[in-house]
Scaffold this motif. Structure first.
Motif, PDB file in Angstrom:
ATOM      1  N   PRO A  80       0.819  -1.222   0.000  1.00  0.00           N
ATOM      2  CA  PRO A  80       0.000   0.000   0.000  1.00  0.00           C
ATOM      3  C   PRO A  80       0.850   1.270   0.000  1.00  0.00           C
ATOM      4  CG  PRO A  80      -0.824  -1.570   1.615  1.00  0.00           C
ATOM      5  CD  PRO A  80       0.511  -2.078   1.163  1.00  0.00           C
ATOM      6  N   PHE A  81       1.999   1.222   0.660  1.00  0.00           N
ATOM      7  CA  PHE A  81       2.864   2.399   0.730  1.00  0.00           C
ATOM      8  C   PHE A  81       3.619   2.608  -0.582  1.00  0.00           C
ATOM      9  CE2 PHE A  81       2.206   0.702   4.969  1.00  0.00           C
ATOM     10  CZ  PHE A  81       1.715   1.816   5.624  1.00  0.00           C
ATOM     11  N   LEU A  82       3.994   1.503  -1.240  1.00  0.00           N
ATOM     12  CA  LEU A  82       4.601   1.618  -2.563  1.00  0.00           C
ATOM     13  C   LEU A  82       3.627   2.264  -3.543  1.00  0.00           C
ATOM     14  CD1 LEU A  82       6.717  -0.455  -1.366  1.00  0.00           C
ATOM     15  CD2 LEU A  82       6.848  -1.382  -3.681  1.00  0.00           C
ATOM     16  N   GLU A  83       2.369   1.867  -3.439  1.00  0.00           N
ATOM     17  CA  GLU A  83       1.358   2.432  -4.333  1.00  0.00           C
ATOM     18  C   GLU A  83       1.176   3.925  -4.088  1.00  0.00           C
ATOM     19  OE1 GLU A  83      -1.908  -0.108  -3.449  1.00  0.00           O
ATOM     20  OE2 GLU A  83      -1.331  -1.630  -4.922  1.00  0.00           O
ATOM     21  N   ASP A  84       1.214   4.347  -2.820  1.00  0.00           N
ATOM     22  CA  ASP A  84       1.104   5.769  -2.506  1.00  0.00           C
ATOM     23  C   ASP A  84       2.289   6.555  -3.069  1.00  0.00           C
ATOM     24  OD1 ASP A  84      -1.250   5.328  -1.166  1.00  0.00           O
ATOM     25  OD2 ASP A  84      -0.360   5.372   0.842  1.00  0.00           O
ATOM     26  N   ALA A 172      29.143   6.751   4.980  1.00  0.00           N
ATOM     27  CA  ALA A 172      29.015   7.555   6.194  1.00  0.00           C
ATOM     28  C   ALA A 172      27.927   8.613   6.022  1.00  0.00           C
ATOM     29  CB  ALA A 172      30.348   8.207   6.535  1.00  0.00           C
ATOM     30  N   ASP A 173      27.861   9.223   4.846  1.00  0.00           N
ATOM     31  CA  ASP A 173      26.825  10.226   4.572  1.00  0.00           C
ATOM     32  C   ASP A 173      25.432   9.595   4.620  1.00  0.00           C
ATOM     33  OD1 ASP A 173      28.732  12.184   4.254  1.00  0.00           O
ATOM     34  OD2 ASP A 173      28.760  12.055   2.056  1.00  0.00           O
ATOM     35  N   VAL A 174      25.290   8.401   4.045  1.00  0.00           N
ATOM     36  CA  VAL A 174      23.991   7.723   4.028  1.00  0.00           C
ATOM     37  C   VAL A 174      23.513   7.454   5.448  1.00  0.00           C
ATOM     38  CG1 VAL A 174      22.805   5.579   3.402  1.00  0.00           C
ATOM     39  CG2 VAL A 174      24.309   6.713   1.740  1.00  0.00           C
ATOM     40  N   ARG A 175      24.416   6.991   6.296  1.00  0.00           N
ATOM     41  CA  ARG A 175      24.030   6.729   7.694  1.00  0.00           C
ATOM     42  C   ARG A 175      23.657   8.015   8.417  1.00  0.00           C
ATOM     43  NH1 ARG A 175      28.255   2.830   7.093  1.00  0.00           N
ATOM     44  NH2 ARG A 175      29.805   4.395   7.712  1.00  0.00           N
ATOM     45  N   HIS A 176      24.369   9.093   8.123  1.00  0.00           N
ATOM     46  CA  HIS A 176      24.138  10.361   8.820  1.00  0.00           C
ATOM     47  C   HIS A 176      22.851  11.046   8.367  1.00  0.00           C
ATOM     48  CE1 HIS A 176      24.933  14.212  10.688  1.00  0.00           C
ATOM     49  NE2 HIS A 176      24.770  14.805   9.521  1.00  0.00           N
ATOM     50  N   GLN A 177      22.615  11.080   7.054  1.00  0.00           N
ATOM     51  CA  GLN A 177      21.483  11.853   6.550  1.00  0.00           C
ATOM     52  C   GLN A 177      20.208  11.025   6.389  1.00  0.00           C
ATOM     53  OE1 GLN A 177      23.352  13.388   3.057  1.00  0.00           O
ATOM     54  NE2 GLN A 177      22.992  11.562   1.806  1.00  0.00           N
ATOM     55  N   GLY A 178      20.343   9.688   6.391  1.00  0.00           N
ATOM     56  CA  GLY A 178      19.154   8.840   6.353  1.00  0.00           C
ATOM     57  C   GLY A 178      18.642   8.512   4.978  1.00  0.00           C
ATOM     58  N   PHE A 179      19.395   8.804   3.931  1.00  0.00           N
ATOM     59  CA  PHE A 179      18.988   8.455   2.574  1.00  0.00           C
ATOM     60  C   PHE A 179      20.211   8.392   1.668  1.00  0.00           C
ATOM     61  CE2 PHE A 179      18.771  13.073   2.826  1.00  0.00           C
ATOM     62  CZ  PHE A 179      19.458  13.480   1.685  1.00  0.00           C
ATOM     63  N   VAL A 195      15.717   5.098   0.863  1.00  0.00           N
ATOM     64  CA  VAL A 195      15.732   5.254   2.321  1.00  0.00           C
ATOM     65  C   VAL A 195      15.655   3.869   2.946  1.00  0.00           C
ATOM     66  CG1 VAL A 195      14.599   7.503   2.227  1.00  0.00           C
ATOM     67  CG2 VAL A 195      13.212   5.431   2.497  1.00  0.00           C
ATOM     68  N   PRO A 196      16.121   3.719   4.183  1.00  0.00           N
ATOM     69  CA  PRO A 196      16.032   2.410   4.845  1.00  0.00           C
ATOM     70  C   PRO A 196      14.635   2.118   5.346  1.00  0.00           C
ATOM     71  CG  PRO A 196      17.061   4.010   6.303  1.00  0.00           C
ATOM     72  CD  PRO A 196      16.860   4.708   4.988  1.00  0.00           C
ATOM     73  N   VAL A 197      14.290   0.841   5.355  1.00  0.00           N
ATOM     74  CA  VAL A 197      13.064   0.347   5.988  1.00  0.00           C
ATOM     75  C   VAL A 197      13.510  -0.468   7.196  1.00  0.00           C
ATOM     76  CG1 VAL A 197      11.035  -1.113   5.762  1.00  0.00           C
ATOM     77  CG2 VAL A 197      11.802   0.279   3.818  1.00  0.00           C
ATOM     78  N   ARG A 198      13.011  -0.111   8.376  1.00  0.00           N
ATOM     79  CA  ARG A 198      13.444  -0.759   9.619  1.00  0.00           C
ATOM     80  C   ARG A 198      12.330  -1.630  10.195  1.00  0.00           C
ATOM     81  NH1 ARG A 198      18.078   2.002  11.427  1.00  0.00           N
ATOM     82  NH2 ARG A 198      18.441   3.962  10.285  1.00  0.00           N
ATOM     83  N   ASP A 199      12.747  -2.623  10.983  1.00  0.00           N
ATOM     84  CA  ASP A 199      11.751  -3.371  11.737  1.00  0.00           C
ATOM     85  C   ASP A 199      11.477  -2.634  13.039  1.00  0.00           C
ATOM     86  OD1 ASP A 199      13.849  -3.944  13.458  1.00  0.00           O
ATOM     87  OD2 ASP A 199      14.033  -6.036  12.863  1.00  0.00           O
ATOM     88  N   LEU A 225       9.322   9.301   0.608  1.00  0.00           N
ATOM     89  CA  LEU A 225       9.915   7.995   0.863  1.00  0.00           C
ATOM     90  C   LEU A 225      10.046   7.715   2.357  1.00  0.00           C
ATOM     91  CD1 LEU A 225      12.784   7.794  -1.796  1.00  0.00           C
ATOM     92  CD2 LEU A 225      10.785   6.311  -1.649  1.00  0.00           C
ATOM     93  N   THR A 226      10.502   8.706   3.101  1.00  0.00           N
ATOM     94  CA  THR A 226      10.705   8.530   4.543  1.00  0.00           C
ATOM     95  C   THR A 226       9.392   8.217   5.251  1.00  0.00           C
ATOM     96  OG1 THR A 226      12.585  10.058   4.482  1.00  0.00           O
ATOM     97  CG2 THR A 226      11.584   9.626   6.620  1.00  0.00           C
ATOM     98  N   ALA A 227       8.339   8.923   4.896  1.00  0.00           N
ATOM     99  CA  ALA A 227       7.034   8.672   5.507  1.00  0.00           C
ATOM    100  C   ALA A 227       6.525   7.278   5.162  1.00  0.00           C
ATOM    101  CB  ALA A 227       6.032   9.729   5.049  1.00  0.00           C
ATOM    102  N   ALA A 228       6.729   6.862   3.910  1.00  0.00           N
ATOM    103  CA  ALA A 228       6.288   5.529   3.498  1.00  0.00           C
ATOM    104  C   ALA A 228       7.059   4.444   4.233  1.00  0.00           C
ATOM    105  CB  ALA A 228       6.449   5.378   1.990  1.00  0.00           C
ATOM    106  N   ALA A 229       8.368   4.629   4.400  1.00  0.00           N
ATOM    107  CA  ALA A 229       9.179   3.636   5.112  1.00  0.00           C
ATOM    108  C   ALA A 229       8.717   3.485   6.553  1.00  0.00           C
ATOM    109  CB  ALA A 229      10.647   4.041   5.060  1.00  0.00           C
ATOM    110  N   ARG A 230       8.370   4.586   7.202  1.00  0.00           N
ATOM    111  CA  ARG A 230       7.849   4.510   8.574  1.00  0.00           C
ATOM    112  C   ARG A 230       6.510   3.789   8.608  1.00  0.00           C
ATOM    113  NH1 ARG A 230       9.219  10.844   9.954  1.00  0.00           N
ATOM    114  NH2 ARG A 230      11.459  10.552  10.411  1.00  0.00           N
ATOM    115  N   GLY A 231       5.714   4.007   7.584  1.00  0.00           N
ATOM    116  CA  GLY A 231       4.423   3.320   7.521  1.00  0.00           C
ATOM    117  C   GLY A 231       4.583   1.815   7.384  1.00  0.00           C
ATOM    118  N   ILE A 232       5.575   1.384   6.604  1.00  0.00           N
ATOM    119  CA  ILE A 232       5.816  -0.058   6.448  1.00  0.00           C
ATOM    120  C   ILE A 232       6.177  -0.674   7.799  1.00  0.00           C
ATOM    121  CG2 ILE A 232       7.278  -1.787   5.357  1.00  0.00           C
ATOM    122  CD1 ILE A 232       7.593   0.189   2.998  1.00  0.00           C
TER     123      ILE A 232
END
Length: 244
Positions: A80-84, A172-179, A195-199, A225-232
């Motif tokens: 559903p989040f991919l579709e959004d 290092a930049d990816v870890r710091h900025q989140g994308f 962006v990362p998707v976390r459990d 993307l960040t909002a969708a990843a949190r939704g997942i």
């Protein structure tokens, strides 16, 4: 069993049907052995024969793989989040997980006229050259990172990361900025953002990414993307998502 596995691995995303002689060549099996094993796998529905006698992966294999796949719950939670996201950006949206030393794509949405992309469902990309791969690598274990940093790092365009020094800095930049933000890394006209998707424990289990035109509007997709990843992550609050 190992010979049967070699037969399945002879098929690729581009070569979905093969002559038995080609299967024998790719696997290193004697032609008679390959022919006998293929016939047995066809009997069980794990392979299938086309009218021209070429061989393809059977529907039974697809059924069993889908039934047992540890990524099925992740895909169902994410859809559903991919579709959004797809509705918002109008280009490629994809969900990837780490498998070995590559990013493996378990879902992808696209649209007619979307910018060029090399990804496909069940397709793979190298970790150093793609936005999704960089996110997975940045949050991977030290052994994985050192293995990839040790190269070789293939260049696809002049913008691809091809040195260990630059790759280490980008991770290092990816870890710091989140994308991860990759303009022209795989194709000059395409921009990958991931962006990362976390459990629910905070462990990165997947990556959500888009491929959009390589222009100044690229960073506008990051909040989406960040909002969708949190939704997942919230989709399975008590169970969590499978490890990639």
């Amino acid at each position: 069993m190992s010979r049967a596995v070699r037969i399945f691995e002879a098929f690729t995303a581009d070569d979905t049907t093969l002559q038995v002689s080609e299967i024998a060549r790719r696997t290193g099996l004697h032609l008679a052995t390959a022919s006998r094993l293929v016939a047995e796998l066809v009997e069980h529905g794990l392979l299938a024969r086309e009218p021209d006698r070429r061989v393809r992966i059977g529907m039974r294999m697809w059924e069993l793989a889908l039934r047992a796949s540890p990524t099925l719950m992740l895909r169902d939670a994410a859809m559903p989040f991919l579709e959004d996201v797809h509705e918002a950006v109008g280009h490629h949206v994809q969900l990837g997980v780490l498998d070995g030393d590559e990013a493996l794509f378990i879902e992808r949405l696209s649209a007619p006229g979307a910018v060029i992309s090399y990804t496909r469902i069940a397709g793979r990309l190298p970790l150093h050259a793609s936005s999704c791969g960089l996110v997975l690598l940045a949050h991977g274990d030290r052994d994985l990172q050192e293995r990839i940093l040790g190269g070789p790092l293939r260049g696809y365009t002049p913008h691809t990361i091809t040195t260990a020094r630059r790759l280490r800095s980008v991770l290092a930049d990816v870890r710091h900025q989140g994308f991860a933000f990759c303009p022209g890394h795989m194709h000059e006209d395409a921009l990958g953002v991931a962006v990362p998707v976390r459990d629910t424990r905070g462990t990165v289990v997947a990556t959500l990414s888009v491929i959009v035109p390589n222009n100044a509007d690229g960073k506008t997709v990051i909040p989406v993307l960040t909002a969708a990843a949190r939704g997942i992550t919230r989709a399975f609050p008590s169970v969590g998502l499978p490890q990639a």
